[in-house]
Scaffold this motif. Structure first.
Motif, PDB file in Angstrom:
ATOM      1  N   ALA A  14     -53.052  31.186   0.127  1.00  0.00           N
ATOM      2  CA  ALA A  14     -52.149  30.092  -0.254  1.00  0.00           C
ATOM      3  C   ALA A  14     -51.329  30.417  -1.495  1.00  0.00           C
ATOM      4  N   GLU A  15     -51.964  30.963  -2.519  1.00  0.00           N
ATOM      5  CA  GLU A  15     -51.227  31.241  -3.757  1.00  0.00           C
ATOM      6  C   GLU A  15     -50.081  32.215  -3.522  1.00  0.00           C
ATOM      7  N   ALA A  16     -50.352  33.302  -2.841  1.00  0.00           N
ATOM      8  CA  ALA A  16     -49.314  34.308  -2.583  1.00  0.00           C
ATOM      9  C   ALA A  16     -48.226  33.741  -1.671  1.00  0.00           C
ATOM     10  N   LEU A  17     -48.627  33.028  -0.635  1.00  0.00           N
ATOM     11  CA  LEU A  17     -47.674  32.450   0.308  1.00  0.00           C
ATOM     12  C   LEU A  17     -46.742  31.467  -0.391  1.00  0.00           C
ATOM     13  N   LEU A  18     -47.318  30.572  -1.177  1.00  0.00           N
ATOM     14  CA  LEU A  18     -46.499  29.561  -1.849  1.00  0.00           C
ATOM     15  C   LEU A  18     -45.656  30.140  -2.978  1.00  0.00           C
ATOM     16  N   ALA A  19     -46.168  31.134  -3.684  1.00  0.00           N
ATOM     17  CA  ALA A  19     -45.362  31.778  -4.728  1.00  0.00           C
ATOM     18  C   ALA A  19     -44.124  32.427  -4.106  1.00  0.00           C
ATOM     19  N   THR A  20     -44.292  33.026  -2.955  1.00  0.00           N
ATOM     20  CA  THR A  20     -43.150  33.620  -2.243  1.00  0.00           C
ATOM     21  C   THR A  20     -42.150  32.544  -1.850  1.00  0.00           C
ATOM     22  N   LYS A  21     -42.640  31.398  -1.392  1.00  0.00           N
ATOM     23  CA  LYS A  21     -41.729  30.308  -1.022  1.00  0.00           C
ATOM     24  C   LYS A  21     -40.979  29.771  -2.234  1.00  0.00           C
TER      25      LYS A  21
ATOM     26  N   MET B 116     -43.961  32.322 -27.820  1.00  0.00           N
ATOM     27  CA  MET B 116     -42.954  32.773 -26.873  1.00  0.00           C
ATOM     28  C   MET B 116     -43.484  33.889 -25.989  1.00  0.00           C
ATOM     29  N   ALA B 117     -44.406  34.683 -26.468  1.00  0.00           N
ATOM     30  CA  ALA B 117     -44.949  35.783 -25.690  1.00  0.00           C
ATOM     31  C   ALA B 117     -46.076  35.333 -24.773  1.00  0.00           C
ATOM     32  N   ALA B 118     -46.633  34.151 -25.034  1.00  0.00           N
ATOM     33  CA  ALA B 118     -47.744  33.655 -24.220  1.00  0.00           C
ATOM     34  C   ALA B 118     -47.243  33.308 -22.829  1.00  0.00           C
ATOM     35  N   PRO B 119     -48.097  33.455 -21.815  1.00  0.00           N
ATOM     36  CA  PRO B 119     -47.686  33.109 -20.463  1.00  0.00           C
ATOM     37  C   PRO B 119     -47.425  31.616 -20.348  1.00  0.00           C
ATOM     38  N   ALA B 120     -46.551  31.252 -19.438  1.00  0.00           N
ATOM     39  CA  ALA B 120     -46.246  29.840 -19.234  1.00  0.00           C
ATOM     40  C   ALA B 120     -47.458  29.141 -18.638  1.00  0.00           C
ATOM     41  N   HIS B 121     -47.786  27.984 -19.198  1.00  0.00           N
ATOM     42  CA  HIS B 121     -48.874  27.184 -18.663  1.00  0.00           C
ATOM     43  C   HIS B 121     -48.252  26.130 -17.763  1.00  0.00           C
ATOM     44  N   ALA B 122     -48.652  26.132 -16.517  1.00  0.00           N
ATOM     45  CA  ALA B 122     -48.053  25.199 -15.572  1.00  0.00           C
ATOM     46  C   ALA B 122     -48.461  23.779 -15.891  1.00  0.00           C
ATOM     47  N   ASN B 123     -47.506  22.929 -15.840  1.00  0.00           N
ATOM     48  CA  ASN B 123     -47.691  21.511 -16.028  1.00  0.00           C
ATOM     49  C   ASN B 123     -46.406  20.848 -15.562  1.00  0.00           C
ATOM     50  N   PRO B 124     -46.350  19.546 -15.591  1.00  0.00           N
ATOM     51  CA  PRO B 124     -45.117  18.900 -15.147  1.00  0.00           C
ATOM     52  C   PRO B 124     -43.880  19.361 -15.919  1.00  0.00           C
TER      53      PRO B 124
ATOM     54  N   VAL C  23     -36.927  31.088 -11.536  1.00  0.00           N
ATOM     55  CA  VAL C  23     -38.372  31.256 -11.689  1.00  0.00           C
ATOM     56  C   VAL C  23     -38.743  32.734 -11.615  1.00  0.00           C
ATOM     57  N   SER C  24     -39.501  33.194 -12.579  1.00  0.00           N
ATOM     58  CA  SER C  24     -40.005  34.575 -12.552  1.00  0.00           C
ATOM     59  C   SER C  24     -41.231  34.642 -11.643  1.00  0.00           C
ATOM     60  N   ASP C  25     -41.651  35.848 -11.300  1.00  0.00           N
ATOM     61  CA  ASP C  25     -42.866  36.020 -10.490  1.00  0.00           C
ATOM     62  C   ASP C  25     -44.061  35.366 -11.172  1.00  0.00           C
ATOM     63  N   ALA C  26     -44.214  35.598 -12.466  1.00  0.00           N
ATOM     64  CA  ALA C  26     -45.346  35.034 -13.213  1.00  0.00           C
ATOM     65  C   ALA C  26     -45.282  33.508 -13.237  1.00  0.00           C
ATOM     66  N   GLU C  27     -44.096  32.959 -13.420  1.00  0.00           N
ATOM     67  CA  GLU C  27     -43.956  31.501 -13.423  1.00  0.00           C
ATOM     68  C   GLU C  27     -44.262  30.911 -12.055  1.00  0.00           C
ATOM     69  N   ALA C  28     -43.832  31.590 -10.999  1.00  0.00           N
ATOM     70  CA  ALA C  28     -44.119  31.108  -9.642  1.00  0.00           C
ATOM     71  C   ALA C  28     -45.625  31.050  -9.407  1.00  0.00           C
ATOM     72  N   LYS C  29     -46.332  32.074  -9.802  1.00  0.00           N
ATOM     73  CA  LYS C  29     -47.791  32.093  -9.641  1.00  0.00           C
ATOM     74  C   LYS C  29     -48.440  30.994 -10.468  1.00  0.00           C
ATOM     75  N   THR C  30     -47.956  30.784 -11.681  1.00  0.00           N
ATOM     76  CA  THR C  30     -48.501  29.749 -12.551  1.00  0.00           C
ATOM     77  C   THR C  30     -48.236  28.362 -11.966  1.00  0.00           C
ATOM     78  N   LEU C  31     -47.020  28.132 -11.488  1.00  0.00           N
ATOM     79  CA  LEU C  31     -46.687  26.850 -10.876  1.00  0.00           C
ATOM     80  C   LEU C  31     -47.546  26.587  -9.646  1.00  0.00           C
ATOM     81  N   VAL C  32     -47.720  27.587  -8.811  1.00  0.00           N
ATOM     82  CA  VAL C  32     -48.497  27.414  -7.587  1.00  0.00           C
ATOM     83  C   VAL C  32     -49.956  27.110  -7.909  1.00  0.00           C
TER      84      VAL C  32
END
Length: 97
Positions: A54-61, A10-18, A81-90
């Motif tokens: 791109a990463e910063a721009l898309l995380a903001t979007k 639960m404390a680990a960062p989210a790993h982006a995937n589908p 979506v949290s800031d960390a999740e947005a960055k991970t998703l992007v």
């Protein structure tokens, strides 16, 4: 022991995937390779390939929404979506080929 393992996961960062994209409702408008309401993740990755910001721009979007880049239909902000999740998703989106 099981509680310690659960707490670690639960404390680990989210790993982006589908699954994360589905959990955050990204898949309501986007798909991996085909356009739905919004562009596919593959098309987003191709458009922003090699763009330094791109990463910063898309995380903001993802967090605040946007409009007019792909079509007149706006992308709403995603308060789930949290800031960390947005960055991970992007990062995951930009890795699509």
């Amino acid at each position: 022991m099981a509680l310690a393992a659960t707490a670690t996961l639960m404390a680990a960062p989210a790993h982006a995937n589908p699954d994360l994209a589905k959990a955050k409702n990204c898949m309501a408008c986007h798909a991996a390779a085909t356009r739905l309401v919004g562009p596919s993740f593959k098309d987003i990755a191709a458009r922003y390939k090699g763009q330094k910001d791109a990463e910063a721009l898309l995380a903001t979007k993802v967090l605040k929404g946007g409009a007019g880049v792909w079509a007149p239909i706006p992308m709403p902000a995603n308060p789930q979506v949290s800031d960390a999740e947005a960055k991970t998703l992007v990062k995951w989106i930009l890795a699509q080929k």
